[in-house]
Design an enzyme around this catalytic site. Structure first.
Site, PDB file in Angstrom:
ATOM      1  N   SER A  65      -7.653 -28.866 -18.344  1.00 38.59           N
ATOM      2  CA  SER A  65      -7.679 -27.458 -18.758  1.00 38.59           C
ATOM      3  C   SER A  65      -6.274 -26.975 -19.135  1.00 38.59           C
ATOM      4  O   SER A  65      -5.265 -27.445 -18.603  1.00 38.59           O
ATOM      5  CB  SER A  65      -8.211 -26.581 -17.635  1.00 38.59           C
TER       6      SER A  65
HETATM    7  N1  SAH Z   1     -10.166 -29.345 -13.814  1.00 38.95           N
HETATM    8  C1  SAH Z   1     -10.211 -30.486 -14.672  1.00 38.95           C
HETATM    9  C2  SAH Z   1     -11.184 -30.208 -15.798  1.00 38.95           C
HETATM   10  C3  SAH Z   1     -11.856 -31.397 -16.250  1.00 38.95           C
HETATM   11  S1  SAH Z   1     -13.070 -31.142 -17.511  1.00 38.95           S
HETATM   12  C4  SAH Z   1      -8.837 -30.748 -15.241  1.00 38.95           C
HETATM   13  O1  SAH Z   1      -8.117 -29.776 -15.512  1.00 38.95           O
HETATM   14  O2  SAH Z   1      -8.481 -31.906 -15.443  1.00 38.95           O
HETATM   15  C5  SAH Z   1     -14.562 -31.055 -16.574  1.00 38.95           C
HETATM   16  C6  SAH Z   1     -14.892 -32.225 -15.683  1.00 38.95           C
HETATM   17  O3  SAH Z   1     -16.219 -32.017 -15.192  1.00 38.95           O
HETATM   18  C7  SAH Z   1     -14.915 -33.583 -16.384  1.00 38.95           C
HETATM   19  O4  SAH Z   1     -14.126 -34.482 -15.677  1.00 38.95           O
HETATM   20  C8  SAH Z   1     -16.391 -34.001 -16.318  1.00 38.95           C
HETATM   21  O5  SAH Z   1     -16.586 -35.404 -16.209  1.00 38.95           O
HETATM   22  C9  SAH Z   1     -16.870 -33.264 -15.087  1.00 38.95           C
HETATM   23  N2  SAH Z   1     -18.317 -33.056 -15.041  1.00 38.95           N
HETATM   24  C10 SAH Z   1     -19.154 -32.773 -16.063  1.00 38.95           C
HETATM   25  N3  SAH Z   1     -20.427 -32.652 -15.627  1.00 38.95           N
HETATM   26  C11 SAH Z   1     -20.382 -32.872 -14.285  1.00 38.95           C
HETATM   27  C12 SAH Z   1     -21.381 -32.867 -13.268  1.00 38.95           C
HETATM   28  N4  SAH Z   1     -22.672 -32.635 -13.512  1.00 38.95           N
HETATM   29  N5  SAH Z   1     -20.978 -33.118 -12.007  1.00 38.95           N
HETATM   30  C13 SAH Z   1     -19.671 -33.352 -11.706  1.00 38.95           C
HETATM   31  N6  SAH Z   1     -18.692 -33.363 -12.625  1.00 38.95           N
HETATM   32  C14 SAH Z   1     -19.041 -33.127 -13.908  1.00 38.95           C
END
Ligand code: SAH
Length: 216
Positions: A65
């Site tokens: 993010s």
């Molecule tokens: N806070 C993180 C954002 C990552 S993007 C950062 O700043 O790095 C969102 C994340 O949610 C991704 O890693 C994706 O794989 C995860 N995600 C998507 N669907 C999901 C689900 N159903 N359960 C758990 N994680 C999930």
């Protein structure tokens, strides 16, 4: 200039121009973002871009993010030192580190094993001892560890999952983006008060979807 000093300067600039100048006032958030080495949470080819004002790819179609969004979501959680926090969507692990700098315990759930492994490695190398990892579907939360003082979701479902609301303590706060990516997606602050659910809109956002399994 040494690499270490270069990245510290980039973090200080990021905090000044993207965080403080945009009205983030929580000193714990400001201090954490100055401290956590954001460049270690992206692949080497992106390290020089790690402090830019936009999300960056982290593999598997996911992104870390934007710094301001991390700061805003963390500030809206009103974290206390004593808080037990649930994070859904570990991704790079950067937001996880920011939470772990401020709160007592962070329980983080990630669906994709390859991202979970990478995040876990960086966070262990940085010596965090208050982070617990689970490779699982975030729609289920982490029932065995519930209830949580705070919940943060970093990918967007179409509706707020009941399971997550159920795992929030009374007076607890959840910060969650809701809606389809690219269409009218909004960040909400959910507060649970004596089994009443208060829902405040924070702003428009653009998160990747919280992936739903097809058979659900
Ligand atoms: N806070 C993180 C954002 C990552 S993007 C950062 O700043 O790095 C969102 C994340 O949610 C991704 O890693 C994706 O794989 C995860 N995600 C998507 N669907 C999901 C689900 N159903 N359960 C758990 N994680 C999930």
């Amino acid at each position: 200039m040494e690499e270490k000093d270069k990245f510290l300067r980039l973090r200080q600039e990021m905090v000044r121009y993207q965080i403080i100048n945009r009205n983030i006032k929580d000193n714990n958030v400001i201090r954490a973002m100055e401290k956590v080495p954001r460049h270690l949470f992206v692949d080497e080819v992106y390290q020089n871009e790690a402090h830019s004002d936009y999300p960056i790819p982290i593999g598997s179609g996911q992104t870390i993010s934007q710094p301001y969004i991390v700061a805003l979501m963390t500030q809206e959680l009103s974290l206390l030192k004593s808080d037990k926090v649930l994070e859904i969507g570990t991704g790079s692990g950067y937001q996880t580190a920011i939470l772990a700098e401020i709160a007592n315990e962070v329980f983080t759930v990630e669906k994709l094993p390859e991202l979970m492994q990478k995040a876990k490695k960086v966070l262990l190398e940085l010596n965090y001892k208050n982070i617990y990892f689970k490779n699982s579907d975030g729609y289920n939360g982490w029932p065995e560890e519930s209830p949580f003082d705070k919940i943060i979701v970093t990918a967007a479902p179409e509706y707020i999952p009941d399971s997550l609301i159920n795992q929030l303590k009374d007076t607890g706060i959840m910060i969650i983006p809701v809606g389809l990516t690219g269409f009218d997606q909004k960040l909400f602050k959910i507060t649970k008060l004596k089994n009443k659910i208060l829902k405040d809109e924070i702003c428009d956002v653009a998160f990747v979807p919280l992936i739903r399994e097809k058979n659900k």
